[in-house]
Design an enzyme around this catalytic site. Structure first.
Site, mmCIF file in Angstrom:
data_model
loop_
_atom_site.group_PDB
_atom_site.id
_atom_site.type_symbol
_atom_site.label_atom_id
_atom_site.label_comp_id
_atom_site.label_asym_id
_atom_site.label_seq_id
_atom_site.Cartn_x
_atom_site.Cartn_y
_atom_site.Cartn_z
ATOM 1 N N ASP A 33 -37.316 -40.795 15.354
ATOM 2 C CA ASP A 33 -38.262 -41.756 15.929
ATOM 3 C C ASP A 33 -38.933 -42.610 14.845
ATOM 4 O O ASP A 33 -39.201 -43.788 15.064
ATOM 5 C CB ASP A 33 -39.327 -40.976 16.720
ATOM 6 C CG ASP A 33 -40.265 -41.883 17.489
ATOM 7 O OD1 ASP A 33 -39.772 -42.806 18.166
ATOM 8 O OD2 ASP A 33 -41.500 -41.663 17.422
ATOM 9 N N GLU B 236 -50.461 -40.317 13.171
ATOM 10 C CA GLU B 236 -51.007 -40.752 14.458
ATOM 11 C C GLU B 236 -51.860 -39.643 15.049
ATOM 12 O O GLU B 236 -51.544 -38.463 14.879
ATOM 13 C CB GLU B 236 -49.870 -41.070 15.429
ATOM 14 C CG GLU B 236 -48.939 -42.151 14.949
ATOM 15 C CD GLU B 236 -47.820 -42.427 15.943
ATOM 16 O OE1 GLU B 236 -48.002 -43.273 16.818
ATOM 17 O OE2 GLU B 236 -46.782 -41.770 15.845
ATOM 18 N N ASP C 50 -28.213 -51.340 38.298
ATOM 19 C CA ASP C 50 -27.918 -49.964 37.917
ATOM 20 C C ASP C 50 -26.792 -50.060 36.893
ATOM 21 O O ASP C 50 -25.659 -50.406 37.231
ATOM 22 C CB ASP C 50 -27.485 -49.169 39.157
ATOM 23 C CG ASP C 50 -27.185 -47.718 38.784
ATOM 24 O OD1 ASP C 50 -27.189 -47.412 37.573
ATOM 25 O OD2 ASP C 50 -26.960 -46.912 39.709
ATOM 26 N N HIS D 185 -38.722 -46.760 10.655
ATOM 27 C CA HIS D 185 -39.954 -47.369 10.125
ATOM 28 C C HIS D 185 -40.231 -46.971 8.671
ATOM 29 O O HIS D 185 -40.496 -47.818 7.821
ATOM 30 C CB HIS D 185 -41.171 -46.974 10.965
ATOM 31 C CG HIS D 185 -41.067 -47.338 12.422
ATOM 32 N ND1 HIS D 185 -40.393 -48.431 12.868
ATOM 33 C CD2 HIS D 185 -41.578 -46.736 13.529
ATOM 34 C CE1 HIS D 185 -40.487 -48.511 14.195
ATOM 35 N NE2 HIS D 185 -41.196 -47.485 14.613
HETATM 36 C C1 BG6 Z 1 -42.605 -46.333 17.732
HETATM 37 C C2 BG6 Z 1 -42.383 -44.868 17.954
HETATM 38 O O1 BG6 Z 1 -41.445 -46.931 17.232
HETATM 39 O O2 BG6 Z 1 -43.661 -46.517 16.805
HETATM 40 C C3 BG6 Z 1 -43.656 -44.219 18.445
HETATM 41 O O3 BG6 Z 1 -41.354 -44.698 18.908
HETATM 42 C C4 BG6 Z 1 -44.802 -44.502 17.506
HETATM 43 O O4 BG6 Z 1 -43.488 -42.814 18.586
HETATM 44 C C5 BG6 Z 1 -44.904 -46.005 17.256
HETATM 45 O O5 BG6 Z 1 -45.988 -44.042 18.118
HETATM 46 C C6 BG6 Z 1 -45.924 -46.304 16.182
HETATM 47 O O6 BG6 Z 1 -46.088 -47.691 16.100
HETATM 48 P P1 BG6 Z 1 -47.443 -48.329 15.598
HETATM 49 O O7 BG6 Z 1 -47.173 -49.781 15.484
HETATM 50 O O8 BG6 Z 1 -48.493 -47.983 16.602
HETATM 51 O O9 BG6 Z 1 -47.701 -47.662 14.280
#
Ligand code: BG6
Length: 492
Positions: free
Chosen positions: A236, A217, A93, A241
């Protein structure tokens, strides 16, 4: 394929060892590295969580999860038995310093081994975990810590996390992971740009009209609503990314590739991003949130129903027009777009070249489309160069749009490894080239924070778009206002 090189023995500790990321990504990736002979016999994987299991219970549970998340053709019973026997479980924890004895005892069995502490948990826990690791004397020069994104929720909190982690680990021991950097097609982007000569002379404002980075997505937030409510698409996906992809497209060639040179060049790109002021916000940024709609023809609830918060203003979509203020990219917009519950799953980088300066084929049929290079990350890895050809046969010149295709599976005859496989082995090897450095993360926050501040001031929340569509209409307007259109790529 050359055989995988065995890494040094290590204790790979996963905080959040029973969580979604561990189960869906980390353990399957380690399993596959084990299958290919990259993990020596002494390597252990230690799940740490508050789930209150014991090692036997953890092994049982993870065996089931591996059978679920590793595809049948990659699963073999011999590796499964070997890998599951590497698993240990300790109940920790994080909030209770009296609770760390189990981890201490477990790691004491392997004094001298490399220790990887993978923090697959909320960023608010990064500081407390590192502090406890130091108090328990579990960190030495061979230890590494891996931080999952997002690091913090704004610039100040990111700095606080970096300070807290930096008080225990040297920067060279800190691995801030962005799994997009481990994707084969993303690494290939650097090879395509810098191991070939034909593109680089064109890779600038003289030949390129604009660049698009689309990561859309079809899935919704699913069971991750708790996390997502405090994150949203900006934290996110955009802050990490999408900006990392932008850096790799836009960066200057380093003299050679090593742990710092690529990161130095990426940092310069982030620092050259034009500020999005409050006055530019409406014109340059569109946020959206999915409402009820259809996914694969099936009715699905909207985001607010999914997270059971009818007041939620969290964005599940964001589109941004970004500009890089340097010589190479002057006047070339970079359109970035990401969203959940869109009409398809597709990640791609689209480099749109300019039209020919003069058409020398009067009376020809059809018109020549400007060239376009599409780098596909998902659903299929590959690259496609769109160009114009003459349709064969008599009857004058007829233009025909054609493409030169590189399909990874067809060319290399095997599926690419998952991004985590490569990155986790890089952590054990101590190679941080494909990880984000502190200054990069903070520069990315600095840029996106203006959007967050603008949103706080503005009355306008995210625009609603029906699930299963291509996002809010304002996002279409954002790019069409400039006489351009989103590239709606492959469907999956
Ligand atoms: C993650 C996000 O970092 O990347 C997610 O937290 C997202 O929300 C995911 O769905 C997408 O990754 P990939 O490799 O499936 O494009």
């Amino acid at each position: 394929m050359p055989p995988a090189t065995t890494v040094e023995p290590c204790d790979f500790v996963v905080f959040g060892g029973t969580g979604d990321l561990a189960v869906r990504k980390l353990l399957p990736a380690l399993y596959l590295r084990d299958r290919d002979g990259q993990l020596p016999a002494e390597t252990r994987v230690v799940g740490a969580s508050r789930a209150g299991l014991d090692t036997a219970g953890y092994r049982d549970k993870m065996r089931g999860e591996l059978e679920r998340f590793v595809s049948d053709d990659q699963l073999d019973s011999e590796t499964l038995v070997r890998f599951v026997n590497r698993l240990e479980y300790v109940s920790v924890d994080v909030a209770d310093p009296a609770n760390w004895g189990g981890l201490n005892d477990c790691l004491a069995l392997r004094e001298g081994a490399i220790r990887v502490f993978y923090l697959a948990c909320a960023p608010a826990l990064f500081g407390p975990i590192c502090e406890n690791l130091a108090l328990e004397d579990l960190v030495d020069a061979k230890s590494r810590v891996v931080l999952e994104k997002p690091i913090g929720h704004d610039l100040d909190s990111a700095r606080a996390v970096n300070e807290a982690v930096g008080a225990v680990f040297e920067e060279s021991q800190i691995f801030r992971i962005d799994h997009y950097l481990g994707k084969e097609s993303v690494q290939n982007l650097l090879v395509t740009r810098f191991a070939n000569t034909f593109l680089e002379p064109l890779w600038n404002y003289t030949s390129i009209d604009h660049v698009q980075i689309n990561v859309v997505e079809s899935l919704g937030v699913g069971s991750r609503g708790g996390y997502y409510e405090s994150a949203g698409a900006l934290r996110d996906m955009l802050q990490n990314h999408l900006l990392q992809l932008l850096c790799l497209v836009a960066m200057e060639p380093p003299t050679y590739v090593d742990r710092e040179t690529v990161r130095d060049e990426k940092l310069k790109v982030l620092q050259a991003l034009k500020q999005i002021t409050y006055d530019d916000l409406e014109k340059c940024v569109v946020s959206g949130q999915y409402g009820p709609g259809l996914a694969d023809g099936v009715a699905v609830p909207g985001y607010q129903q999914e997270v059971e918060n009818p007041e939620s203003q969290t964005e599940t979509f964001i589109a941004v027009k970004a500009e890089i203020q340097n010589w190479r990219w002057a006047g070339v917009p970079f359109y970035l777009r990401t969203g959940k519950r869109m009409d398809r799953r597709c990640s791609e980088i689209v480099v749109q070249f300019k039209s020919v300066p003069h058409s020398m084929f009067p009376g020809s049929e059809g018109h020549s489309e400007p060239n376009r290079l599409v780098i596909q990350l998902q659903p299929h890895e590959g690259m496609r160069l769109h160009m114009t050809a003459k349709e064969p046969g008599p009857g004058g010149i007829r233009f025909k749009p054609v493409s030169l295709d590189l399909n990874y599976i067809e060319t290399f005859k095997r599926p690419s490894p998952d991004a985590y496989e490569r990155l986790l082995m890089d952590v054990v090897r101590g190679n941080p080239t494909l990880f984000m450095r502190r200054d990069e993360v903070e520069a990315a926050w600095e840029w996106v924070e203006q959007i967050l501040v603008g949103w706080d001031v503005s009355e306008r929340g995210p625009r609603c778009y029906p699930a299963g569509t291509n996002g809010p209409t304002d996002a279409t307007t954002l790019i069409e206002r400039d006489g351009r259109a989103w590239h709606e790529g492959v469907t999956a």
